[in-house]
Design an enzyme around this catalytic site. Structure first.
Site, short mmCIF file in Angstrom:
data_model
loop_
_atom_site.label_atom_id
_atom_site.label_comp_id
_atom_site.label_asym_id
_atom_site.label_seq_id
_atom_site.Cartn_x
_atom_site.Cartn_y
_atom_site.Cartn_z
N TYR A 56 0.84 -1.19 0.00
CA TYR A 56 0.00 0.00 0.00
C TYR A 56 0.88 1.25 0.00
O TYR A 56 1.61 1.53 0.95
CB TYR A 56 -0.92 0.04 1.22
N HIS A 124 -0.77 -11.98 1.06
CA HIS A 124 -1.72 -11.11 0.37
C HIS A 124 -2.44 -11.83 -0.77
O HIS A 124 -3.62 -11.58 -1.04
CB HIS A 124 -0.97 -9.89 -0.17
N SER A 203 -13.40 -3.94 2.05
CA SER A 203 -14.36 -3.24 1.19
C SER A 203 -15.82 -3.61 1.51
O SER A 203 -16.62 -3.86 0.61
CB SER A 203 -14.07 -3.50 -0.29
N PRO A 204 -16.19 -3.64 2.80
CA PRO A 204 -17.58 -3.98 3.13
C PRO A 204 -18.57 -2.91 2.69
O PRO A 204 -19.78 -3.16 2.65
CB PRO A 204 -17.55 -4.09 4.67
N LEU A 205 -18.06 -1.74 2.33
CA LEU A 205 -18.90 -0.66 1.81
C LEU A 205 -18.87 -0.59 0.28
O LEU A 205 -19.27 0.42 -0.31
CB LEU A 205 -18.46 0.69 2.40
N GLY A 206 -18.40 -1.67 -0.34
CA GLY A 206 -18.36 -1.67 -1.81
C GLY A 206 -17.51 -0.55 -2.37
O GLY A 206 -17.90 0.11 -3.33
N ARG A 207 -16.33 -0.35 -1.76
CA ARG A 207 -15.42 0.73 -2.17
C ARG A 207 -16.12 2.08 -2.18
O ARG A 207 -15.87 2.94 -3.02
CB ARG A 207 -14.78 0.42 -3.53
N GLY A 208 -17.03 2.24 -1.22
CA GLY A 208 -17.73 3.50 -1.06
C GLY A 208 -19.07 3.58 -1.78
O GLY A 208 -19.91 4.43 -1.46
#
Length: 325
Positions: A56, A124, A203-208
């Protein structure tokens, strides 16, 4: 504030963690001071699990996280990852899992983080050219040396998880899991639960997208979403309509769309610890509040009935080839 805790394998962590990747890459410009403040605000709010990786920002994120926790190391469960060769050559999209590399990558991460051990160390991706037994055997040697406390896998398939676990207990599987990415819900999830491997959804928010705040957003330079199929053209329009329907469900429950998406993941089991990513304190407070939202069976059914038929592939073909190996 104290968040409830959950257990990943034998590792106790807060019921929600913090994904730190966006503070260094993939989602547009970052603000160092705000990022450090966000990490500290997360710890103050009861978040103990911090997630980073060597790749990252090509090392930047580990350095940032290390700086932020310098005087608070004992308050956090520090997770990082190795494997992507971009950390060595930004133009190389491959992975490495050979024993020599595992050991050298760990030492490099320890230096960047400024710590003497990593609490949860992930592969990873699974290196298709190296037996997973070799990779995990090297990770086990790091545990024996005291450099790592627990080991994990990221985006691994069911067979690789079983083979890895036969070498050394696997504490957690980190994979994308959300209302619009449910690929792990077959053999992978069943295998983890059979073996007692915890689940760490990224990404539980779907990448926003599931927050409902991206309806008219245009992605700038450095934002990976501009190249992902779900965020473009007709796919985006179709997905936006679904998010609008989810927003209506959230309104009936008195929560935000993002909290609904997070609560749905949190309510998938006591072995699930999502790591929503944010680089701003404003969104952090909203996310953390979702950790204690309880949904009824009827709520979950209503949400799931709406969250159907999202359009577009999760990744472009080149990014998909190492998932689920």
């Amino acid at each position: 504030m104290t968040l409830p805790t959950r257990v990943l394998g034998s590792l106790e962590v807060s019921a929600q963690g913090l994904g730190c990747m966006g503070m260094s890459q993939s989602y547009g410009p970052a603000d160092r001071d705000e990022s450090v403040a966000t990490i500290n605000a997360a710890i103050d709010a009861g978040v103990t699990l911090l997630d980073t990786a060597d790749v990252y920002g090509l090392g930047h994120n580990e350095q940032l996280v290390g700086e932020a926790i310098r005087t608070r190391r004992d308050e956090v469960v520090l997770a990082t990852k190795f494997g992507f060769k971009r950390i060595l050559d930004p133009d190389d999209g491959g992975v490495r899992g050979d024993a020599e590399y595992v050991r050298s990558a760990c030492d490099a991460s320890l230096r960047r983080l400024g710590v003497d051990h990593i609490d949860l160390y992930y592969a990873h991706r699974i290196d298709p050219a190296v037996p997973v037994e070799e990779t995990v055997g090297a990770m086990a040697s790091l545990v024996e040396a005291g450099k790592v406390r627990h080991i994990g896998l990221s985006e691994a398939g069911a067979e690789s998880i079983r083979r890895a676990y036969a070498v050394h207990p696997v504490t957690a599987l980190q994979s994308e899991w959300s209302l619009w990415t449910r690929d792990i819900e077959g053999d992978i999830l069943a295998t983890c639960r059979e073996l007692g491997v915890g689940i760490v959804p990224f990404s539980p928010l779907g990448r926003g997208f599931l927050t409902g705040r991206l309806s008219s957003a245009e992605f700038g330079d450095g934002d990976m979403r501009a190249k992902l199929p779900r965020f473009t053209g007709e796919n985006r329009d179709r997905n936006q309509a679904i998010v609008e329907a989810l927003t209506a469900v959230a309104a009936k429950l008195g929560i935000t769309p993002g909290q609904l998406a997070l609560a749905w993941v949190q309510n998938q089991g006591d072995d699930v610890v999502p790591i929503p990513g944010t680089k701003r304190r404003t969104y952090l407070a909203e996310n953390v509040a979702a950790a204690t939202i309880e949904l009824t069976a009827d709520d979950l059914a209503a949400i799931t009935s709406v969250a159907q038929d999202f359009a577009g592939a999760r990744y472009s073909p080149d990014l998909s080839k190492l998932v689920g190996k």
